[in-house]
Motif scaffolding. Structure first.
Motif, PDB file in Angstrom:
ATOM      1  N   TRP A 106     -10.750 -19.272  26.313  1.00 25.96           N
ATOM      2  CA  TRP A 106     -10.775 -19.656  24.912  1.00 25.96           C
ATOM      3  C   TRP A 106     -11.510 -18.643  24.034  1.00 25.96           C
ATOM      4  O   TRP A 106     -11.086 -18.383  22.895  1.00 25.96           O
ATOM      5  N   ASN A 107     -12.592 -18.064  24.516  1.00 25.87           N
ATOM      6  CA  ASN A 107     -13.327 -17.141  23.652  1.00 25.87           C
ATOM      7  C   ASN A 107     -12.465 -15.946  23.252  1.00 25.87           C
ATOM      8  O   ASN A 107     -12.517 -15.464  22.124  1.00 25.87           O
ATOM      9  N   ALA A 108     -11.623 -15.484  24.199  1.00 30.47           N
ATOM     10  CA  ALA A 108     -10.721 -14.379  23.888  1.00 30.47           C
ATOM     11  C   ALA A 108      -9.638 -14.824  22.912  1.00 30.47           C
ATOM     12  O   ALA A 108      -9.256 -14.088  21.990  1.00 30.47           O
ATOM     13  N   LEU A 109      -9.132 -16.046  23.089  1.00 31.20           N
ATOM     14  CA  LEU A 109      -8.091 -16.556  22.196  1.00 31.20           C
ATOM     15  C   LEU A 109      -8.628 -16.777  20.783  1.00 31.20           C
ATOM     16  O   LEU A 109      -7.948 -16.470  19.796  1.00 31.20           O
ATOM     17  N   VAL A 110      -9.855 -17.282  20.688  1.00 30.73           N
ATOM     18  CA  VAL A 110     -10.475 -17.483  19.380  1.00 30.73           C
ATOM     19  C   VAL A 110     -10.597 -16.145  18.653  1.00 30.73           C
ATOM     20  O   VAL A 110     -10.249 -16.015  17.473  1.00 30.73           O
ATOM     21  N   SER A 111     -11.103 -15.149  19.354  1.00 32.36           N
ATOM     22  CA  SER A 111     -11.293 -13.827  18.752  1.00 32.36           C
ATOM     23  C   SER A 111      -9.964 -13.229  18.304  1.00 32.36           C
ATOM     24  O   SER A 111      -9.847 -12.683  17.197  1.00 32.36           O
ATOM     25  N   GLU A 112      -8.941 -13.353  19.151  1.00 25.98           N
ATOM     26  CA  GLU A 112      -7.642 -12.784  18.815  1.00 25.98           C
ATOM     27  C   GLU A 112      -7.022 -13.508  17.620  1.00 25.98           C
ATOM     28  O   GLU A 112      -6.417 -12.874  16.744  1.00 25.98           O
ATOM     29  N   ALA A 113      -7.173 -14.840  17.564  1.00 27.18           N
ATOM     30  CA  ALA A 113      -6.619 -15.602  16.444  1.00 27.18           C
ATOM     31  C   ALA A 113      -7.291 -15.221  15.126  1.00 27.18           C
ATOM     32  O   ALA A 113      -6.643 -15.128  14.082  1.00 27.18           O
ATOM     33  N   GLU A 114      -8.597 -14.984  15.168  1.00 31.25           N
ATOM     34  CA  GLU A 114      -9.325 -14.632  13.949  1.00 31.25           C
ATOM     35  C   GLU A 114      -8.966 -13.243  13.435  1.00 31.25           C
ATOM     36  O   GLU A 114      -9.053 -12.981  12.239  1.00 31.25           O
ATOM     37  N   LYS A 115      -8.544 -12.365  14.330  1.00 32.05           N
ATOM     38  CA  LYS A 115      -8.285 -10.974  13.949  1.00 32.05           C
ATOM     39  C   LYS A 115      -6.867 -10.730  13.449  1.00 32.05           C
ATOM     40  O   LYS A 115      -6.564  -9.642  12.974  1.00 32.05           O
ATOM     41  N   THR A 116      -5.989 -11.717  13.553  1.00 27.95           N
ATOM     42  CA  THR A 116      -4.654 -11.544  12.988  1.00 27.95           C
ATOM     43  C   THR A 116      -4.772 -11.544  11.458  1.00 27.95           C
ATOM     44  O   THR A 116      -5.738 -12.086  10.904  1.00 27.95           O
ATOM     45  N   PRO A 117      -3.828 -10.941  10.735  1.00 27.28           N
ATOM     46  CA  PRO A 117      -3.879 -11.004   9.271  1.00 27.28           C
ATOM     47  C   PRO A 117      -3.945 -12.440   8.746  1.00 27.28           C
ATOM     48  O   PRO A 117      -4.677 -12.729   7.792  1.00 27.28           O
ATOM     49  N   THR A 118      -3.205 -13.344   9.383  1.00 30.01           N
ATOM     50  CA  THR A 118      -3.249 -14.748   8.970  1.00 30.01           C
ATOM     51  C   THR A 118      -4.621 -15.345   9.242  1.00 30.01           C
ATOM     52  O   THR A 118      -5.172 -16.080   8.413  1.00 30.01           O
ATOM     53  N   GLY A 119      -5.198 -15.028  10.417  1.00 26.62           N
ATOM     54  CA  GLY A 119      -6.519 -15.535  10.744  1.00 26.62           C
ATOM     55  C   GLY A 119      -7.582 -15.049   9.775  1.00 26.62           C
ATOM     56  O   GLY A 119      -8.471 -15.810   9.364  1.00 26.62           O
ATOM     57  N   GLU A 120      -7.517 -13.790   9.392  1.00 27.94           N
ATOM     58  CA  GLU A 120      -8.486 -13.262   8.435  1.00 27.94           C
ATOM     59  C   GLU A 120      -8.356 -13.957   7.083  1.00 27.94           C
ATOM     60  O   GLU A 120      -9.355 -14.281   6.431  1.00 27.94           O
ATOM     61  N   LYS A 121      -7.118 -14.207   6.674  1.00 27.60           N
ATOM     62  CA  LYS A 121      -6.888 -14.900   5.404  1.00 27.60           C
ATOM     63  C   LYS A 121      -7.411 -16.330   5.457  1.00 27.60           C
ATOM     64  O   LYS A 121      -8.038 -16.817   4.501  1.00 27.60           O
ATOM     65  N   LEU A 122      -7.189 -17.017   6.565  1.00 26.26           N
ATOM     66  CA  LEU A 122      -7.646 -18.398   6.691  1.00 26.26           C
ATOM     67  C   LEU A 122      -9.168 -18.481   6.781  1.00 26.26           C
ATOM     68  O   LEU A 122      -9.783 -19.412   6.251  1.00 26.26           O
ATOM     69  N   THR A 123      -9.794 -17.516   7.450  1.00 24.08           N
ATOM     70  CA  THR A 123     -11.258 -17.484   7.517  1.00 24.08           C
ATOM     71  C   THR A 123     -11.845 -17.364   6.118  1.00 24.08           C
ATOM     72  O   THR A 123     -12.820 -18.046   5.768  1.00 24.08           O
ATOM     73  N   GLN A 124     -11.246 -16.488   5.317  1.00 19.54           N
ATOM     74  CA  GLN A 124     -11.711 -16.326   3.940  1.00 19.54           C
ATOM     75  C   GLN A 124     -11.494 -17.594   3.132  1.00 19.54           C
ATOM     76  O   GLN A 124     -12.347 -18.001   2.336  1.00 19.54           O
ATOM     77  N   ALA A 125     -10.353 -18.255   3.353  1.00 16.96           N
ATOM     78  CA  ALA A 125     -10.068 -19.489   2.618  1.00 16.96           C
ATOM     79  C   ALA A 125     -11.068 -20.581   2.955  1.00 16.96           C
ATOM     80  O   ALA A 125     -11.524 -21.317   2.064  1.00 16.96           O
ATOM     81  N   TYR A 126     -11.443 -20.691   4.235  1.00 21.62           N
ATOM     82  CA  TYR A 126     -12.438 -21.696   4.624  1.00 21.62           C
ATOM     83  C   TYR A 126     -13.776 -21.408   3.960  1.00 21.62           C
ATOM     84  O   TYR A 126     -14.484 -22.326   3.522  1.00 21.62           O
ATOM     85  N   ALA A 127     -14.141 -20.132   3.879  1.00 22.08           N
ATOM     86  CA  ALA A 127     -15.412 -19.765   3.254  1.00 22.08           C
ATOM     87  C   ALA A 127     -15.406 -20.105   1.766  1.00 22.08           C
ATOM     88  O   ALA A 127     -16.410 -20.607   1.226  1.00 22.08           O
TER      89      ALA A 127
END
Length: 591
Positions: A106-127
Motif C-alpha cells: 500500500w505505501n508504494a501504491l499511495v505514493s504512486e497515486a499521489e504522483k500522477t497528474p490527477t493525484g497532484e490535482k486532487l491533493t491540492q483540491a483537498y488542501a
C-alpha cells in the motif's frame, strides 16, 4: 460513502407504503445512506490520509452512507466459522504472485497515486477545501468565498450521503450566491441514527435545517426565501422582482409533475385511474396512462422553458442568466425522475424531442454548483425507495429490463427470482464491465460533457480515493462475510453497525491492492483461482461486492471514477466467480 455496509435487502414494512405516506416521506427525508454512526459507518468515503477511523470505508464511515443494492443474507458466513478459510491466503497469494511478479504494498501504491497528474490535482483540491476554498465539493465543511471564517453566519445541516433533494437545492443556492457557510453532516433516518446534539436543536430531525445567526430554520423553500432576503446584496437574486405570478404558476406545475412521477413510480402497474387533481385534469389508468400523464407534464415543462428561450435566449425558467429558486425547485426532483424512470420503466428523458428541457439540463450540467451535488443513476435508484417507497418496475418491458441490467441495479425490484436480470440476486450491471460502456453517448447513462474525462484520469481519481483510506476500506469489505448489525435501517445497503470478519483481512487486502494496481497502470489483474475451494472464492467475492455495490456519487467520487472502480472490482468478482453466469458475461465483455 461507497462503502455503506448496511445493505441487506429486505422487503420491509417500507416496501409498499400507502401513497399518501410515501409522498409525505419524500418531503421529509433523504435517500440512501447508511454508513455513519459516530465511529462505525459503512461508507466508501476516505478519511484524510494518515487517519485511522474505525469506519470501514474510504472515508470516515460516520460521515458517509453507502449505496445499497442487494446482499443476500443467505450467503453470509457466521463468526463461528471464521477459521474455516484460514488456509486461503496461501492459495490466493501464491496464485497472485505466480501470475505477475507480485503486487505492490500500500505505501508504494499511495505514493504512486499521489504522483500522477490527477493525484497532484486532487491533493491540492483537498488542501484548498480544508481552508474553505476551492471548487464546491460534497466533502466541504466550510465555504468562505474569500470571506473571513469569523464572519460566517450560516450553518447548513444536510444529509451525509448527498441523497436528499431538499438539501440539494439549498446547497446549490448557497454556492450560486456565494454565501459563506459551514456544513454539518447528519444521517437520514433511513440509514442511521441522528446525533442527540442535532435533535436537541431540531426535535423532529428534519433535513435540511439552517442555522442563521444562532436561530434554526427548516423547510427548504422557506429557508431559500429567508437566505435570499437576508443576503439580498449577494448576487444573483433567487426571486427576481416582478415575477411572482409566473413563479406561482411554475411552482404548481412542478408539484403536478412531482405528483405524476409518484403515481407512475410508486403504485403497482395494473388498472386503477389517477386519483385527485391529476386524474381529473389528465385522466388515464394503469401504468400506460400514468406514463402518458407524466410525459404530458414534461412536455408542459418544455413549453414553459421555450417561452424564456424565445423571449431572452435564456435556458432558465425566468429568463435569467443563472438559475433562480424555481429552477432549483425543479432540478432536484427532475434529476431523480430521469434516473428512476429510465431504470424502472426503460424510458429516457433526454433526447426525446424536448429541446428546451434538454438545453435546461445541459445548462445545469455546465455549473460547478450543480455538478458537485449530482448523483449517478445507480446511486439514485438505491436511495429513492428508502425515501419515497417501493418503486415498481415495468417487468413486461424489455427496455426496462435492459436499463436495469445496464445501470447495475440487478434485481432490486424484481420480486421473483425468475424476473431478475440474469436470474441473480447480486448486482452486476453491464456498465460495471470493462471497458466502461458509459463513454458511448447512446448508452442508457452516457458520460456527457463536462463530466467526460479521459479514462486514465478517471482511473487515477478512483485509485487516489481508494488509497486515501485503504485500511478502513479493507476492513469495511470484510463485512461481506461478517455479522449484520443492530438496529437495522430501511436503506437496503445500510448497516452502520455491521461487524467485519477479521479472518478475511489478508486476502481482501491483497485483492484491493490488485484493483489499485490495475487502476493505476491500466492493465487488468489476472490470477488462477481454480485452486481455491469454491466456498472460499464465494466468500471473497462477497467481500468485493460489498464495496462495489456501495460506491456512491458524488459522495465518494465522480461518476466516471466510480464506474471504473466498480468495473475493476467487478473484474475481481469475475475471476473469483468463474463458474457463474456473471463471470461468463463479464469475460465476454472483456474479450
Amino acid at each position: 460513502r461507497v462503502l455503506d455496509r448496511r445493505c441487506v435487502r429486505r422487503p420491509s414494512r417500507y416496501s409498499r407504503w400507502p401513497q399518501a405516506l410515501f409522498v409525505a416521506a419524500a418531503g421529509a427525508s433523504c435517500l440512501l445512506a447508511s454508513i455513519n454512526t459516530a465511529a462505525s459507518h459503512e461508507v466508501m468515503r476516505l478519511p484524510a490520509r494518515g487517519t485511522t477511523s474505525a469506519v470501514a470505508a474510504l472515508r470516515p464511515a460516520v460521515q458517509r452512507p453507502v449505496l445499497a443494492l442487494h446482499l443476500g443474507a443467505s450467503g453470509r458466513r457466521s463468526r463461528s466459522n471464521e477459521q474455516e478459510g484460514s488456509w486461503a491466503p496461501n492459495a490466493l497469494h501464491t496464485s497472485a504472485a505466480a501470475s505477475g511478479g507480485g503486487v505492490p504494498e500500500w505505501n508504494a501504491l499511495v505514493s504512486e497515486a499521489e504522483k500522477t497528474p490527477t493525484g497532484e490535482k486532487l491533493t491540492q483540491a483537498y488542501a484548498e477545501r480544508a481552508k474553505g476554498g476551492g471548487s464546491p465539493h460534497t466533502d466541504s465543511t466550510l465555504r468562505l468565498f474569500g470571506a473571513s471564517e469569523k464572519d460566517v453566519r450560516v450553518t447548513l445541516y444536510r444529509d451525509r450521503a448527498g441523497w436528499c433533494p431538499y438539501c440539494q437545492k439549498v446547497w446549490i443556492m448557497l454556492e450560486e450566491k456565494k454565501i459563506p457557510y459551514r456544513v454539518s453532516h447528519i444521517n437520514m433516518r433511513s440509514y442511521g441514527p441522528k446525533p442527540d446534539s442535532f435533535l436537541a436543536k431540531v426535535p423532529n430531525g428534519l433535513l435540511p435545517a439552517v442555522e442563521l445567526d444562532g436561530k434554526l430554520y427548516t423547510d427548504s423553500i422557506a429557508i431559500m426565501r429567508l437566505l435570499d432576503e437576508t443576503f439580498s446584496d449577494y448576487e444573483p437574486a433567487m426571486i427576481p422582482a416582478g415575477q411572482t405570478q409566473r413563479i406561482d404558476a411554475l411552482y404548481r406545475l412542478e408539484r403536478a409533475l412531482f405528483g405524476a412521477w409518484c403515481e407512475l413510480m410508486f403504485r403497482p402497474g395494473g388498472g386503477g385511474a389517477f386519483s385527485g387533481p391529476i386524474g381529473m385534469l389528465l385522466g388515464g389508468g394503469g401504468s400506460d396512462g400514468r406514463l402518458q400523464a407524466y410525459e404530458t407534464l414534461l412536455d408542459r415543462v418544455d413549453q414553459e422553458l421555450g417561452k424564456s428561450w424565445a423571449a431572452s435566449q435564456s435556458p432558465f425558467f425566468l429568463g435569467t442568466e443563472t438559475p433562480t429558486l424555481i429552477d432549483l425547485q425543479f432540478i432536484s426532483h427532475i434529476e431523480r425522475m430521469e434516473a428512476s424512470v429510465t431504470y424502472w420503466k426503460g424510458v429516457k428523458m433526454r433526447g426525446q424531442g424536448r429541446e428546451n428541457l434538454d438545453r435546461w439540463l445541459e445548462a445545469f450540467d455546465a455549473r460547478e454548483s450543480y455538478r458537485a451535488t449530482k448523483s449517478d443513476f445507480y446511486t439514485h435508484v438505491m436511495d429513492i425507495p428508502p425515501q419515497y417507497g417501493y418503486a415498481y418496475a415495468d417487468e413486461s418491458n424489455p427496455r426496462a429490463r435492459d436499463a436495469v441490467d445496464f445501470i447495475g441495479g440487478g434485481s432490486y425490484n424484481y420480486p421473483k427470482d425468475s424476473e431478475r436480470p440474469n436470474n441473480r440476486g447480486d448486482m452486476n450491471g453491464v456498465s460495471w464491465t470493462l471497458p466502461i460502456p458509459n463513454y458511448d453517448q447512446d448508452s442508457w447513462e452516457p458520460i456527457r460533457p463536462p463530466y467526460h474525462v479521459p479514462e486514465e484520469e478517471a482511473r487515477h481519481e478512483a485509485v487516489y480515493e481508494l488509497t486515501r483510506n485503504y485500511e478502513d476500506v479493507v476492513k469495511f469489505a470484510c463485512r461481506g462475510t461478517g455479522d449484520e448489525g443492530r438496529p437495522q435501517y430501511s436503506a437496503p445497503l445500510a448497516d452502520p453497525f455491521a461487524l467485519a470478519n477479521p479472518a478475511d483481512k489478508d486476502d481482501v487486502d491483497l485483492l484491493f491492492r490488485m484493483a489499485a494496481t490495475s487502476l493505476l497502470r491500466g492493465s487488468l489483474p489476472q490470477f488462477d483461482a481454480s485452486d481455491i475451494p469454491r466456498e472460499r472464492r464465494e466468500a471473497l467475492a462477497r467481500c468485493i461486492r460489498y464495496v462495489r455495490d456501495r460506491v456512491g456519487v458524488p459522495r465518494d467520487m465522480s461518476f466516471p471514477a466510480a464506474q471504473h472502480l466498480r468495473g475493476h472490482l467487478n473484474h475481481l468478482v469475475t475471476i473469483l466467480s468463474s463458474t457463474t453466469q456473471e463471470s461468463t458475461r463479464t469475460r465476454e465483455a472483456l474479450g
